[in-house]
Write a protein that holds these residues in place. Structure first.
Motif, short mmCIF file in Angstrom:
data_model
loop_
_atom_site.label_atom_id
_atom_site.label_comp_id
_atom_site.label_asym_id
_atom_site.label_seq_id
_atom_site.Cartn_x
_atom_site.Cartn_y
_atom_site.Cartn_z
N GLU A 81 -8.09 8.35 20.26
CA GLU A 81 -6.74 8.53 19.76
C GLU A 81 -6.08 9.71 20.46
O GLU A 81 -6.72 10.74 20.70
CB GLU A 81 -6.74 8.76 18.25
CG GLU A 81 -6.71 7.49 17.42
CD GLU A 81 -8.07 6.83 17.30
OE1 GLU A 81 -9.07 7.50 17.64
OE2 GLU A 81 -8.15 5.66 16.87
N ARG A 117 -3.76 5.14 21.66
CA ARG A 117 -5.11 5.41 22.16
C ARG A 117 -5.14 5.40 23.69
O ARG A 117 -4.26 4.83 24.35
CB ARG A 117 -6.10 4.37 21.63
CG ARG A 117 -6.14 4.27 20.10
CD ARG A 117 -7.20 3.27 19.64
NE ARG A 117 -7.29 3.25 18.19
CZ ARG A 117 -6.85 2.26 17.41
NH1 ARG A 117 -6.25 1.21 17.96
NH2 ARG A 117 -6.98 2.31 16.10
N ARG A 145 -11.15 4.89 8.53
CA ARG A 145 -12.01 5.30 9.63
C ARG A 145 -12.81 6.52 9.19
O ARG A 145 -12.29 7.40 8.49
CB ARG A 145 -11.18 5.64 10.88
CG ARG A 145 -12.04 5.89 12.10
CD ARG A 145 -11.23 5.93 13.37
NE ARG A 145 -12.10 6.15 14.52
CZ ARG A 145 -11.67 6.25 15.77
NH1 ARG A 145 -10.38 6.13 16.02
NH2 ARG A 145 -12.51 6.48 16.77
N LYS A 185 -15.44 -0.66 17.85
CA LYS A 185 -15.59 -0.50 16.40
C LYS A 185 -16.16 0.87 16.04
O LYS A 185 -15.67 1.55 15.14
CB LYS A 185 -16.50 -1.60 15.87
CG LYS A 185 -16.55 -1.72 14.37
CD LYS A 185 -15.42 -2.58 13.86
CE LYS A 185 -15.57 -2.88 12.38
NZ LYS A 185 -14.48 -3.71 11.87
N SER A 186 -17.19 1.27 16.75
CA SER A 186 -17.85 2.55 16.46
C SER A 186 -18.41 3.12 17.75
O SER A 186 -18.68 2.38 18.71
CB SER A 186 -18.96 2.37 15.42
OG SER A 186 -19.92 1.43 15.88
N TYR A 226 -1.53 3.30 15.85
CA TYR A 226 -2.27 4.36 16.53
C TYR A 226 -2.00 4.26 18.04
O TYR A 226 -1.79 3.17 18.58
CB TYR A 226 -3.77 4.22 16.29
CG TYR A 226 -4.19 4.52 14.87
CD1 TYR A 226 -4.61 5.81 14.52
CD2 TYR A 226 -4.17 3.55 13.88
CE1 TYR A 226 -5.01 6.10 13.22
CE2 TYR A 226 -4.56 3.83 12.58
CZ TYR A 226 -4.98 5.11 12.26
OH TYR A 226 -5.36 5.40 10.97
N ASN A 231 -11.59 -0.59 9.45
CA ASN A 231 -10.42 -1.40 9.74
C ASN A 231 -9.31 -0.42 10.10
O ASN A 231 -9.56 0.78 10.21
CB ASN A 231 -10.04 -2.31 8.56
CG ASN A 231 -9.90 -1.53 7.25
OD1 ASN A 231 -9.37 -0.42 7.22
ND2 ASN A 231 -10.40 -2.11 6.17
N ASN A 232 -8.10 -0.91 10.27
CA ASN A 232 -7.04 -0.01 10.70
C ASN A 232 -6.61 0.95 9.60
O ASN A 232 -5.90 1.92 9.85
CB ASN A 232 -5.82 -0.81 11.19
CG ASN A 232 -5.09 -0.08 12.32
OD1 ASN A 232 -5.73 0.34 13.28
ND2 ASN A 232 -3.79 0.07 12.20
N ASN A 263 -18.44 8.01 14.91
CA ASN A 263 -17.26 7.51 14.22
C ASN A 263 -17.33 6.01 14.08
O ASN A 263 -17.93 5.31 14.91
CB ASN A 263 -15.98 7.96 14.92
CG ASN A 263 -15.64 7.12 16.13
OD1 ASN A 263 -14.94 6.12 16.00
ND2 ASN A 263 -16.14 7.51 17.30
N TRP A 264 -16.73 5.54 13.00
CA TRP A 264 -16.78 4.11 12.68
C TRP A 264 -15.42 3.69 12.14
O TRP A 264 -14.93 4.26 11.16
CB TRP A 264 -17.87 3.83 11.64
CG TRP A 264 -17.86 2.42 11.12
CD1 TRP A 264 -17.79 1.27 11.85
CD2 TRP A 264 -17.93 2.02 9.74
NE1 TRP A 264 -17.81 0.18 11.02
CE2 TRP A 264 -17.90 0.60 9.71
CE3 TRP A 264 -18.01 2.71 8.54
CZ2 TRP A 264 -17.95 -0.12 8.52
CZ3 TRP A 264 -18.06 1.99 7.36
CH2 TRP A 264 -18.03 0.59 7.35
N ARG A 265 -14.79 2.70 12.79
CA ARG A 265 -13.51 2.18 12.35
C ARG A 265 -13.77 0.93 11.52
O ARG A 265 -14.05 -0.16 12.05
CB ARG A 265 -12.62 1.87 13.55
CG ARG A 265 -11.21 1.42 13.17
CD ARG A 265 -10.37 1.05 14.37
NE ARG A 265 -10.15 2.17 15.26
CZ ARG A 265 -10.56 2.24 16.51
NH1 ARG A 265 -11.26 1.23 17.03
NH2 ARG A 265 -10.31 3.29 17.25
#
Length: 783
Positions: free
Chosen positions: A37, A30, A302, A259-260, A28, A298-299, A294-296
């Motif tokens: 992103e 960013r 999302r 993370k979020s 990604y 993991n890679n 939004n919450w990631r």
């Protein structure tokens, strides 16, 4: 459909088997300051003379032979980066780019960049640079992307006071307007003084006028895709603005750092507060709210949740009132199946409604209407290799049309309750497309979209002896369809194709073809769509609208890539365009299907654009010559006539000048020939009644339209002990007070005192003008 999906996966498996000796670099890209992103970043490998771009979710993937590569990442407004990667196996490499807002003085942005205007395959597409847009004049100091879109070549406006726009001969309802993938059916606030898009939360916005990718469908003319920010996952920040007519506030920050995150914004006008303080019962206001989480995880996973709600409310004392609004919700899951296969799954809700109330003891009534929509979409991107990017997916949408319910609001009201029937539709779409780099000179994009549209029950279908008869048709039968029972199905293929051929350095030729299908129809009698127009699905009496467009363009860079020039010519042929018979009755008509008429329309034109994006002076000059005609049986005696948004010549100029670190000046100028209108050419007398005689649809043109807007932005020196930074924006709308005609009407001839002249039958034409010179001031804060 199952066979088509099976074929797609067979192709993927076959390609995978043939390329197993290669490895994949992905990740990604960013913004380093906030974790957002970045969309459309160029990822280029000089050794291979090949590359790719990040997709709409900031993801990139390149499949290459094993080896060591220098990988270049470049993006307008960001410092270019080059990284060395020893690619011996599948490798994940996320890139953080440094943007203009976070650059130190010693960081130099590369002036040598791959210019997307020439190199990219996509033509007939405009991406709005929000940093640049904010420097330009704005009505009442409120930055509005719709107003900037109306300044682009190939885009025409009906005039002041409207957010409607017309693209390459298409009507306003033939534009698909999306916010975080959810459709907006009316983009205006205060009848077009503002739009629903709050500039503080916009991350990216793109307008497709032609060469439309296969993943889009449902409209004939254009796609306006607006994406909001995801929220700063590094630190708490925000912005606010206090303007002449409205104020706004935006806050964003991390829920869990890196993370979020969240972002929320609100905007409201306050004209009604001033009027209430003055004991005025005519209260007018609008508001809107944007929110996103939004919450990631993991890679590879999302999750996003985005919301929008906006409303306009008009109350005119104890006489009447009306309101309208849009509400949307988008739930999105990004999933990376492997190094090359990226998936976006979305569940989308959209609701548009309006209300009208006449507050009278005898003639009082309430009128409500709405359109509800639920969609599920799955879009996949498969990065085959450096020469092929495959996209495919499936969309399904269910809609409920509620065209109107009228009810008395007092016991003494003369109105009885009337409910126009609900209408239901299911829209399926399956698509696949591939972008292929054939050689250094030639790049192709080809694809196919399959549209399956079903008009379903529950409803009663009225049959008529002659539904297209201009006299009142007679019902002959009624057929009842139960819930989900199919009434009519339409299946259409939509081929898409585009090619780019590189000439000498800094020059290219591009061509595109696309077929578009539109299964919804706006019920509108006037030029400018207002909230009280309603939508109808294709069905027993209405056939889907079709459009075929071809375009050819020449693109060139000048002065070491500091100037971009483009010239595009297009031809668009439209079938089954919807109009209404002369003297149609469209309000609360149970037999509305007998008022529709469908015919053909065609448009062609030339668009020229000169763009300067770098230096102290930036701006653009755009010119459009176009012609749009219609021919519809039962309308204008069956003879062809110009569309009521047909403007032959349009010139738009935008400029911003960074005079110093404290002052920036902006200006916009627009000129266009007058649009057609329908006016009476005479009158006749019948039993003391003197009706107008109209001999030709859109047979008269309004005078030319032109306007100059100016702005100045002052940014005081920031106090290092303060976290927040303020700026003042001074603007003048319609600087030389031009009285631009909005429309024309006829009335009995009167003198300046309002007294009737002569026999009372002679009529005169009168112009309606909207805005004189309008100064405004806005104070903006960032923290």
């Amino acid at each position: 459909m199952i066979r088509s999906l099976s074929f797609v996966f067979f192709v993927l498996i076959s390609i995978q088997a043939l390329s197993q000796e290669k490895v994949t670099l992905n990740g990604y890209v960013r913004d380093v300051s906030n974790g957002e992103e970045l969309i459309g970043v160029t990822v280029y490998i000089p050794q291979m003379k090949a590359g790719t771009m990040t997709n709409p979710y900031g993801f990139y993937s390149l499949t290459l032979p094993k080896g060591t590569y220098e990988v270049q990442f470049s993006y307008v407004g960001y410092s270019a980066q080059t990284v060395t990667v020893n690619l011996q196996g599948n490798t994940e490499r996320n890139i953080d780019m440094l943007g203009e807002s976070t650059m130190m003085q010693e960081v130099v942005v590369s002036d040598k960049r791959v210019d997307e205007n020439v190199v990219q395959l996509q033509m007939s597409k405009n991406t709005l640079d929000m940093n640049r847009v904010r420097k330009l004049p704005a009505l009442f100091g409120e930055v509005d992307i719709i107003k900037n879109i109306q300044m682009l070549p190939g885009v025409i406006t009906a005039g002041e006071g409207t957010s409607s726009f017309y693209v390459r001969g298409g009507s306003a309802d033939q534009n698909l307007i999306l916010i975080d993938e959810a459709p907006i059916y009316d983009p205006s606030h205060l009848f077009g003084l503002f739009s629903v898009f709050n500039a503080d939360v916009i991350k990216d916005s793109e307008l497709y006028k032609g060469g439309i990718p296969a993943r889009f469908g449902g409209r004939l003319s254009s796609i306006l895709e607006v994406r909001t920010k995801d929220g700063n996952n590094k630190q708490l920040s925000g912005s606010a603005g206090i303007g002449t007519m409205a104020s706004r506030l935006m806050i964003e920050g991390p829920i869990k750092k890196d993370k979020s995150s969240f972002i929320i914004s609100a905007r409201r006008s306050y004209v009604d507060l001033f009027l209430r303080a003055a004991n005025n019962d005519n209260l007018v206001h609008f508001y809107d709210v944007n929110a996103k989480l939004n919450w990631r995880h993991n890679n590879n996973n999302r999750f996003f949740a985005a919301f929008y709600s906006g409303r306009d409310v008009f109350n005119f004392g104890d006489q009447f009132g009306f309101a309208w609004g849009n509400r949307t919700a988008t739930f999105r899951w990004n999933h990376l199946f492997n190094d090359r296969l990226f998936s976006n799954t979305s569940v989308i809700l959209s609701n548009f409604d309006y209300k009208l109330e006449l507050k009278d003891p005898v003639q009082g009534f309430k009128w409500t209407s709405n359109l509800e929509e639920l969609s599920v979409k799955n879009d996949l991107s498969y990065f085959i290799n450096t020469n092929n990017d495959l996209t495919f997916g499936y969309h399904i949408t269910g809609r409920r049309f509620s065209p109107g319910r009228i009810s008395p609001n007092t016991e003494a009201s003369m109105f009885k309750e009337i409910n126009l029937q609900h209408m239901f539709a299911i829209d399926h779409a399956l698509y696949i497309s591939n972008q292929q780099r054939v050689s250094e000179k030639i790049t192709l994009d080809y694809g196919l979209r399959l549209s399956i549209f079903q008009n379903v029950g529950s409803t009663d279908l009225y049959l008529y002896n002659d539904p297209q008869n201009n006299s009142r048709p007679v019902r002959t039968d009624t057929v009842h369809y139960g819930a989900w029972k199919n009434i009519k199905t339409y299946v259409n293929l939509e081929p898409r194709a585009a090619i780019r051929y590189m000439l000498a350095d800094g020059q290219s030729l591009k061509a595109s073809y696309n077929r578009m299908v539109q299964n919804t129809h706006l019920v509108a009698a006037g030029t400018v769509p207002v909230p009280f127009n309603t939508w109808n699905p294709s069905g027993y009496y209405l056939t889907p609208q079709l459009a075929d467009q071809v375009a050819l363009g020449y693109f060139r860079n000048l002065r070491d890539n500091t100037l971009e020039f483009s010239a595009e010519a297009y031809y668009k042929d439209m079938k089954n365009v919807t109009d209404f018979a002369d003297n149609a009755n469209i309000f609360f008509n149970q037999d509305l299907s007998t008022e529709f008429r469908q015919g053909k329309s065609w448009s062609y034109g030339l668009e020229l654009m000169l763009n300067k994006k770098e230096g102290k002076l930036t701006g653009s000059v755009g010119y459009t010559w176009s012609k749009t005609m219609r021919k519809v049986p039962g309308v204008n005696g069956g003879m062809e006539f110009p569309a009521n948004y047909d403007r032959r010549h349009v010139l738009n100029i935008q400029a911003a000048y960074d005079y110093s670190p404290r002052w920036t000046f902006g200006a916009t100028f627009t000129y266009s020939t007058g649009r057609p209108v329908t006016v009476p050419t005479g009158k006749f007398e019948y039993e003391n009644y003197h009706p107008d005689v109209i001999t030709e649809r859109n047979g008269y043109r309004l005078p030319v339209f032109h306007r100059l807007d100016l702005s100045a932005t002052y940014s005081p020196k920031k106090n290092d002990n303060r976290r927040w930074k303020g700026s003042w924006v001074f603007s003048v709308y319609n600087a030389y007070n031009r009285q631009n005609p909005f429309t024309i009407y006829t009335r009995v001839t009167k003198n300046k005192d309002g007294d009737i002249i002569g026999d009372g039958y002679t009529k005169e034409a009168r112009m309606i003008y909207l805005f004189p010179i309008l100064p405004s001031v806005t104070y903006n804060i960032k923290f």
